[in-house]
Design an enzyme around this catalytic site. Structure first.
Site, PDB file in Angstrom:
ATOM      1  N   CYS A   9      -8.606 -18.656   7.618  1.00 13.63           N
ATOM      2  CA  CYS A   9      -7.755 -17.568   8.101  1.00 13.63           C
ATOM      3  C   CYS A   9      -7.306 -17.827   9.528  1.00 13.63           C
ATOM      4  O   CYS A   9      -6.279 -17.314   9.968  1.00 13.63           O
ATOM      5  CB  CYS A   9      -8.474 -16.234   7.988  1.00 13.63           C
ATOM      6  N   GLU A  37     -10.958  -8.381   7.057  1.00 13.63           N
ATOM      7  CA  GLU A  37     -10.475  -9.542   7.797  1.00 13.63           C
ATOM      8  C   GLU A  37      -9.502 -10.243   6.866  1.00 13.63           C
ATOM      9  O   GLU A  37      -9.900 -10.761   5.821  1.00 13.63           O
ATOM     10  CB  GLU A  37     -11.641 -10.445   8.201  1.00 13.63           C
TER      11      GLU A  37
END
Length: 519
Positions: A316, A282
């Site tokens: 993120c 990720e």
């Protein structure tokens, strides 16, 4: 308390919760300066080489120290993991799920102290810290539920003859290395580790050297829940040395990593240079929001504010670029800039604070460079400066929430900054806005604000990101929760097309075996 703390809580009476948090914070502060081990084979490992954890709001404040695991110990760590995995992989799936559910309950019971530690170590405000801990527990429960719902991932298949018994069985890979980031030090460490553990694998966790303390809490929750020694180990050290040595070890069967795109790509290449192994990545984003001509402007400003500046932009999923219809652009810029200027920046453990510090001096330097570029090539509508707060916070890593107007093609609209810094530009037609939003190497989250169902449907059909939100006042691009929003990165934001918090996560940590018996 009659509500759950998630990242989407806006209005609730939290008077009692704040009082409990204050008590937990005081208790944590009384224990500052402690020394903690790495954990190898269920035993405390003390190397004498200490990694320091410091408060980014007060860099002079030493929070704790942690014994690094030398690279020379990696062979032993992997050997212990391999031996422990044999027994854990043979443990009935019902028992694996029971232990992880018990660990989730322990995390919930200990949430106040864990949240207080996180606020000090990471700089998250109270609600962000409490949400991280709640998410950690919910991830364990949700993933345990996946194993239970699939009955251990044993599925009968069709027969070609009456005396044939066939089935598909998902089996563990073996040993996973989990490398967790600083920004969600419990939720991401817990989620990645839980997926691997429920699949019957052993886990070696290397937490971020910027935020190692929460891993101590995760280790104790799992051990106290009954996880056998050696199945989950915690090793402390820097990514460039210890992390690299773990990934390079031939005994590793898979890696789960959350962090930067460049490091993730390097890990993937190294891990699969000689043989193919699972590598779950990720890798961040450059997340857009689109504000259409008929949007609820107030909701759009609120949603963009929360997603751009929560956790000082160090998510993120954080919003970092906004495309606003030309007819609303000036009003949007004025409203978002006013909220940015009025946001409370300060000690994240205090109730009114929304924006805490960034994590380290390198983040401050990156901010100052970005602000200088914005002043040179665009218009800074709010922020743009490092903040020197008064008293004990004077040396803290504080920067102002920043709103800039800048062209789509500029570097600041292309590269992930991981800062409380958002760029805004205009558009004429929705098709143009989607083209600009999709013109990016990343594809993690994206949002839209529009009162027209047709616009929302067009966005949902054509946006190139794994997590999409429409008209979300509580966060234009942020706030995914286990079992509610799957968190899958497209393009340069992920590696598998399946996301954490989603229904396919645990199965990824297992490999399929077809079994046929003739009777």
């Amino acid at each position: 308390m009659t509500f759950r703390i998630t990242y989407s809580v806006l209005d609730a009476d939290m008077t009692a919760l704040h009082a409990q948090f204050d008590e937990a914070l005081a208790a944590v502060r009384r224990g500052l300066g402690g020394v903690f081990p790495s954990w190898i084979g269920g035993k405390a490992f003390e190397s004498g080489d200490l990694l320091e954890s410091r408060n980014p709001a007060r860099p002079g404040e030493l929070l704790a120290r942690f014994h690094r695991t030398p690279v020379g110990e990696v062979d032993r760590v992997m050997r212990v993991a391999r031996e422990a995995q044999r027994g854990w992989g043979a443990t009935p799936w019902q028992e694996r799920a029971r232990i992880l559910r018990k660990a989730a309950d322990l995390i919930s019971e200990r949430r106040l102290s864990l949240s207080a530690i996180m606020a000090l170590e990471v700089g998250k405000n109270r609600l962000e810290s409490l949400g991280d801990v709640e998410e950690s527990a919910d991830l364990l429960r949700y993933y345990a539920g996946q194993l239970e719902e699939a009955q251990g991932f044993v599925k009968p298949l069709a027969r070609l003859s009456p005396n044939e018994d066939t089935r598909s069985v998902l089996r563990p890979y073996g040993v996973f290395v989990v490398i967790a980031p600083f920004n969600f030090p419990l939720a991401l460490a817990a989620g990645m580790s839980a997926g691997a553990l429920l699949g019957g694998n052993a886990v070696v966790l290397k937490p971020s050297e910027e935020a190692p303390w929460c891993a101590e809490g995760l280790f104790h929750a799992l051990r106290d829940a009954g996880l056998p020694d050696g199945v989950f180990q915690v090793v402390h050290g820097e990514g460039e040395t210890l992390g690299a040595a773990l990934v390079a070890h031939p005994g590793v069967d898979g890696v789960a990593f959350t962090g930067s795109k460049s490091v993730g790509y390097a890990i993937h290449g190294q891990l699969n240079a000689t043989r193919i192994r699972p590598c779950f990545l990720e890798l961040g984003g450059k997340n857009p929001a689109i504000v259409c001509k008929d949007a609820d402007l107030e909701a759009a400003i609120e949603g963009c504010f929360r997603s751009a500046f929560g956790l000082s932009g160090q998510k993120c999923s954080a919003l970092s670029r906004v495309y606003v219809h030309e007819s609303l652009k000036q009003a949007f810029l004025a409203g978002l800039s006013e909220k940015a200027r009025s946001a409370r920046v300060g000690d994240p453990t205090e109730v009114p604070t929304f924006v805490g510090p960034v994590i380290q001096p390198a983040s401050v330097a990156r901010f100052e460079h970005a602000a200088a570029e914005a002043r040179r090539d665009g218009v800074v509508h709010a922020g743009g400066e490092r903040l020197r707060l008064a008293g004990a916070l004077s040396d803290g890593y504080f920067v102002a929430p920043t709103v800039v107007e800048i062209a789509h093609g500029h570097r600041l609209m292309r590269e992930e900054l991981f800062l409380p810094f958002v760029g805004v530009t205009g558009f004429g037609a929705l098709e143009e806005a989607l083209t600009l939003a999709n013109d990016c190497a990343y594809g993690l989250t994206a949002g839209i604000f529009s009162r027209k169902d047709a616009d929302v449907a067009f966005f949902l059909e054509h946006a190139e990101a794994g997590v999409l939100y429409a008209n979300r006042r509580t966060g234009a691009t942020t706030g995914a929760w286990p079992g509610v929003q799957a968190f899958s990165g497209w393009k340069g934001s992920g590696s598998t097309g399946k996301g954490g918090c989603g229904p396919y996560y645990v199965a990824q940590f297992m490999r399929e075996q077809s079994q046929t018996r003739m009777g």
